[in-house]
Motif scaffolding. Structure first.
Motif, short mmCIF file in Angstrom:
data_model
loop_
_atom_site.label_atom_id
_atom_site.label_comp_id
_atom_site.label_asym_id
_atom_site.label_seq_id
_atom_site.Cartn_x
_atom_site.Cartn_y
_atom_site.Cartn_z
N ASP A 142 0.85 -1.20 0.00
CA ASP A 142 0.00 0.00 0.00
C ASP A 142 0.88 1.25 0.00
N GLY A 143 0.74 2.03 -1.04
CA GLY A 143 1.57 3.22 -1.18
C GLY A 143 1.02 4.41 -0.42
N HIS A 144 1.72 5.51 -0.54
CA HIS A 144 1.34 6.72 0.19
C HIS A 144 -0.04 7.22 -0.23
N ALA A 145 -0.35 7.16 -1.52
CA ALA A 145 -1.63 7.67 -2.01
C ALA A 145 -2.80 6.88 -1.42
N GLU A 146 -2.65 5.55 -1.38
CA GLU A 146 -3.72 4.72 -0.82
C GLU A 146 -3.91 5.02 0.67
N ARG A 147 -2.82 5.22 1.37
CA ARG A 147 -2.89 5.51 2.80
C ARG A 147 -3.53 6.87 3.06
N MET A 148 -3.17 7.86 2.25
CA MET A 148 -3.76 9.17 2.43
C MET A 148 -5.25 9.17 2.10
N GLN A 149 -5.65 8.34 1.16
CA GLN A 149 -7.08 8.23 0.86
C GLN A 149 -7.83 7.68 2.08
N ALA A 150 -7.25 6.69 2.73
CA ALA A 150 -7.87 6.14 3.94
C ALA A 150 -7.91 7.18 5.05
N VAL A 151 -6.82 7.94 5.20
CA VAL A 151 -6.77 8.99 6.22
C VAL A 151 -7.84 10.05 5.98
N SER A 152 -8.12 10.35 4.73
CA SER A 152 -9.13 11.37 4.41
C SER A 152 -10.52 10.95 4.83
N LYS A 153 -10.73 9.66 5.10
CA LYS A 153 -12.05 9.15 5.48
C LYS A 153 -12.16 8.87 6.98
N LEU A 154 -11.13 9.21 7.74
CA LEU A 154 -11.16 8.94 9.18
C LEU A 154 -12.29 9.70 9.85
N GLN A 155 -12.91 9.04 10.83
CA GLN A 155 -14.01 9.63 11.59
C GLN A 155 -13.65 9.63 13.08
N ILE A 156 -14.35 10.47 13.83
CA ILE A 156 -14.15 10.52 15.28
C ILE A 156 -14.38 9.13 15.88
N GLY A 157 -13.42 8.70 16.69
CA GLY A 157 -13.52 7.38 17.32
C GLY A 157 -12.77 6.30 16.59
N ASP A 158 -12.37 6.54 15.34
CA ASP A 158 -11.58 5.54 14.61
C ASP A 158 -10.24 5.34 15.32
N LEU A 159 -9.75 4.12 15.28
CA LEU A 159 -8.48 3.77 15.90
C LEU A 159 -7.44 3.54 14.81
N VAL A 160 -6.34 4.26 14.89
CA VAL A 160 -5.28 4.19 13.89
C VAL A 160 -4.07 3.49 14.51
N TYR A 161 -3.61 2.41 13.87
CA TYR A 161 -2.52 1.59 14.42
C TYR A 161 -1.26 1.73 13.58
N ILE A 162 -0.14 1.89 14.29
CA ILE A 162 1.18 1.73 13.72
C ILE A 162 1.86 0.65 14.57
N PRO A 163 3.00 0.11 14.18
CA PRO A 163 3.60 -0.96 14.99
C PRO A 163 3.75 -0.56 16.46
N GLY A 164 3.07 -1.30 17.35
CA GLY A 164 3.19 -1.09 18.78
C GLY A 164 2.43 0.09 19.34
N HIS A 165 1.57 0.72 18.56
CA HIS A 165 0.90 1.93 19.06
C HIS A 165 -0.48 2.09 18.42
N VAL A 166 -1.40 2.72 19.18
CA VAL A 166 -2.73 3.02 18.67
C VAL A 166 -3.10 4.45 19.05
N MET A 167 -3.79 5.13 18.13
CA MET A 167 -4.26 6.51 18.33
C MET A 167 -5.75 6.56 18.05
N MET A 168 -6.47 7.40 18.77
CA MET A 168 -7.90 7.57 18.56
C MET A 168 -8.16 8.91 17.88
N VAL A 169 -8.88 8.89 16.77
CA VAL A 169 -9.23 10.14 16.07
C VAL A 169 -10.22 10.91 16.93
N ILE A 170 -9.92 12.18 17.19
CA ILE A 170 -10.74 13.00 18.07
C ILE A 170 -11.45 14.12 17.31
N GLY A 171 -11.07 14.36 16.06
CA GLY A 171 -11.71 15.41 15.28
C GLY A 171 -10.83 15.87 14.14
#
Length: 472
Positions: free
Chosen positions: A377-406
């Motif tokens: 998955d390239g940068h463009a595909e990842r940015m497309q997914a990021v553009s659709k993030l909603q409040i409460g979504d959980l974003v994971y990178i190796p060993g870490h999770v973040m919650m979208v707040i707005g």
């Protein structure tokens, strides 16, 4: 100024390959505290509530949440449905649980003084497992956790670390369990001071004194008793009582469901105190012989609790997450706190939604809607997914999770329990900020390492409120 950072910055801008480019950083305020983009008004939940849009709309009905929880217990291999435990446990199963967890790491371990832990000490930890004493077959025993208790890799309180100069992350600390959590008691350590227990979300070693043994029905029915109070605050404690020390100022973490004591006369004192200003909770204690008793304790009515789980709405996600802002990072729930996966779990638990304990399980759970990413998955595909993030979504990178707040100016912001962040200043200089707390940050400028972003290292995005289960 070194030429190399400037060249890296210019290349990134020209190629448009990094969401952590100087363009993103320069568009955000750079306050003196160093956390890019964070101004005083953004550190209040009202700022994000005003931007949430349909903030009070119920994203998932209670019946759908219960169904999702049931799927989680049934399908997720990291979870344990204690109601499905057989009447007896055989040696293979118990030994398998222990050996899956209790492994000496392949790297050098250090103690809290920075000294290497020798082989004899490590061998002693393994000897305490007492695997040879596991019976060929044993009756399945049940218990309730009686206070906030650490679950450990080995039956020892010895803290061990991967480096001599970092004593924050104890490699033998797995997680914590909380008052009223049901467990299966599977084994005891050689010295008898520890029990290996299986809870709905974990299997590990706990101090014997943290568990009260009871019959299967009493243990499994305890959490379902009604009426109850749901703990919705970050740090809530029962009322002080010298009459019942085990229940005095007992820590109750966010999302716990605690039954109310029934059959008490309205004017009858509880533990020497009138109950008219409090809720009389029914909590487990461990008697002298290790068995379970359920006793009343008071929770002030002004404490942060509710009669039922909070509705799963954007507003409640924001409010609940912000209750932890600034809390010290606690690996495996150490320091009376929580880590990144513990943080998001407790926010959702206050709305009735269960999550697996660790990021590795949360990010791929077959019971949760998730989008996985890999090296294809390239940068463009990842940015497309990021553009659709909603409040409460959980974003994971190796060993870490973040919650979208707005979102601010169309860009996602996250709240997460994190050790630190790094980003590039507009001149290409790399800046690192130590946080070690529940923090508010923008997502896009953050770097995973010196040359690539969090976004380019995303492994998964999880949406807890499944859209097919949402209210219209």
């Amino acid at each position: 100024m070194s030429l190399r950072p400037v060249l890296l910055f210019l290349i990134a801008v020209l190629l448009g390959t990094s969401p952590a480019s100087g363009r993103d950083a320069s568009a955000l305020p750079l306050p003196a505290h160093g956390v890019i983009g964070v101004t005083p008004e953004r550190m209040a939940p009202d700022y994000w509530l005003e931007r949430a849009g349909q903030a009070d709309r119920v994203l998932m009905q209670a019946s759908a949440i219960r169904a999702q929880n049931a799927r989680l217990l049934a399908r997720d291999p990291s979870m344990h449905d204690l109601s499905k435990m057989p009447a007896t446990l055989d040696r293979k199963r118990v030994r398998g649980w222990i050996e899956d967890l209790s492994k000496i790491p392949g790297y050098t371990l250090y103690d809290r003084h920075g000294k290497k832990i020798d082989k004899a000490t490590l061998d002693g930890f393994e000897a305490q497992l007492d695997l040879g004493a596991i019976a060929a077959s044993q009756t399945t025993r049940f218990g309730l956790i009686v206070h906030r208790a650490s679950l450990r890799t080995f039956p020892t309180d010895t803290r061990v670390f991967r480096s001599a100069d970092d004593t924050d992350i104890d490699r033998f600390q797995e997680t914590a369990e909380f008052p009223g959590t049901p467990v299966v008691i599977a084994h005891a350590s050689r010295d008898g001071k520890w029990l290996f227990v299986v809870s709905p979300r974990y299997a590990a070693w706990v101090h014997r004194e943290a568990v009260a043994e009871g019959d299967r029905k009493t243990v499994l029915d305890y959490r379902a008793e009604a009426p109850a109070r749901i703990i919705t605050g970050a740090h809530v404690r029962t009322v002080f009582t010298p009459e019942q020390p085990p229940l005095s100022q007992l820590e109750l973490d966010m999302g716990l469901r605690v039954p109310l004591a029934s059959g008490l006369a309205p004017d009858a004192p509880v533990n020497g105190q009138s109950a008219y200003t409090s809720w009389p909770l029914l909590l487990p204690i461990r008697k002298a012989d290790g068995t379970l008793a359920l006793k009343p304790a008071l929770l002030q009515r002004v404490a942060d609790s509710h009669a039922d789980y909070l509705p799963l709405t954007r507003a409640n996600i924001i409010r609940q997450a912000f209750k932890f802002l600034g809390e010290r990072y606690g690996w495996g729930h150490m320091y009376n706190g929580r880590d990144c996966s513990g943080f998001v779990s407790e926010v959702y638990r206050s709305m009735g939604a269960m999550l697996p304990r660790n990021t590795s399980a949360q990010s791929v759970s077959p019971a949760l809607e998730h989008q996985l990413f890999d090296e294809k998955d390239g940068h463009a595909e990842r940015m497309q997914a990021v553009s659709k993030l909603q409040i409460g979504d959980l974003v994971y990178i190796p060993g870490h999770v973040m919650m979208v707040i707005g979102h601010v100016d169309g860009k996602p912001w996250v709240i997460h329990d994190v050790s630190g962040i790094r980003y590039r200043l507009p001149d290409g200089t790399l800046r690192h900020i130590k946080l070690n707390e529940v923090s508010l940050t923008p997502l896009e400028p953050l770097l995973y390492n010196d040359s690539s972003s969090f976004i380019d290292h995303m492994t998964s995005i999880v949406r807890v409120a499944h859209p097919t289960e949402s209210a219209p």
